[in-house]
Design a protein around this motif. Sequence first.
Motif, mmCIF file in Angstrom:
data_model
loop_
_atom_site.group_PDB
_atom_site.id
_atom_site.type_symbol
_atom_site.label_atom_id
_atom_site.label_comp_id
_atom_site.label_asym_id
_atom_site.label_seq_id
_atom_site.Cartn_x
_atom_site.Cartn_y
_atom_site.Cartn_z
ATOM 1 N N ARG A 36 -4.306 -0.566 -7.743
ATOM 2 C CA ARG A 36 -2.956 -0.170 -7.320
ATOM 3 C C ARG A 36 -1.927 -0.858 -8.206
ATOM 4 O O ARG A 36 -2.072 -2.036 -8.541
ATOM 5 C CB ARG A 36 -2.712 -0.519 -5.849
ATOM 6 N N ALA A 58 0.822 -1.207 0.000
ATOM 7 C CA ALA A 58 0.000 0.000 0.000
ATOM 8 C C ALA A 58 0.857 1.258 0.000
ATOM 9 O O ALA A 58 0.502 2.271 -0.632
ATOM 10 C CB ALA A 58 -0.935 -0.013 1.205
ATOM 11 N N LEU A 98 -3.877 2.397 4.840
ATOM 12 C CA LEU A 98 -4.758 2.890 3.790
ATOM 13 C C LEU A 98 -5.482 4.159 4.206
ATOM 14 O O LEU A 98 -5.650 5.090 3.416
ATOM 15 C CB LEU A 98 -5.765 1.815 3.397
#
Length: 333
Positions: free
Chosen positions: A185, A150, A329
């Motif tokens: 992503r 992430a 996140l």
Amino acid sequence: MDIERLQQAEGPWPSGEIWIADMARVVASLGVDLADHVTLTKIAELLGMQMPAPVRRASQTGAPHSGSVPPSLRPPPPARPSAPATESAAPAQPFPDEPTPLLTPLSSGQSEPRAWAEPALALQDQQPAAHPAPYEPLLPPSSEAATLHALLSRIVFEGPVDLERLLDLVAENAFVPELPRRPVRTLRFGVQLLVDLGEGMQPFLRDEMEILERVAAIAGRHSCEVRYFTDCPLHRCGEGAGWTWKPYRPPASGAKVLVLSDFGQHGDSGGSAAYRLRRDWQAAVDLMRRNGCLPAALAPMPPDRFPAWLTSLMPVLSWDRTTTTARALIGLS
């Protein structure tokens, strides 16, 4: 005992590979009188123990002072004249000329383990050898890979077609130049790691090296660019030795920049030093953003110690077990 008398006898017996206990064992086994210094000296020479030369100091009359020579090293006094031997008197037995047989050396190893009488020594033999504790990462091991993914990836609208958004556009009778897609992503833009080697990050040096290995495994070594610095990379940073460092240059456009640093919070950076550090980081982050790069940071300290100027520049996450993927996140959003 004879051994105790020998250890308390006068005379500086030297120590070496032949111990004084070996000398005592020989004297006890041969039954030598401790007052016979001549015999003791010969035994010491046979065992390889070098006797130091006596120190003599001249007195006023020129004769050596009796107090300066140990009694064990003084020459024997001259023999007193005795009466002529008679037939009934037994002749004196001279010291044998044959060399005294040396002791047979024994091995220092023991055939069976020694049973220690002291509790502390006995406990040491029973305890197994201590092994170093295995390395534990600062991030939760179960979610470390997902958290790093992430931090290193960026969102692009290249996923499957967003049917809900497409139906809304059609219902509004809007012009649709291209199909709307869902966000995903990706790591294809590359990653740049900025690793702080300053004094405040020395306790976390192993953790930094482990993060480099994790990032290389996630993003690929060909897509991972590493730069080392101290305090701030704006003026000096590089991938080699310190004398090869040069001013900071951002990576290719679209890359993600991950900073591993304490941003001077573990050192004594106050006053003008703190202001200079803040100004340099603002210039470095501005350079990254103008080149189309997105910075983020991992700092080994709790969130309440993050300076306000730092959180206004980039997302900063606490580098400890409290940082999960969900918190990462939320912080990046």
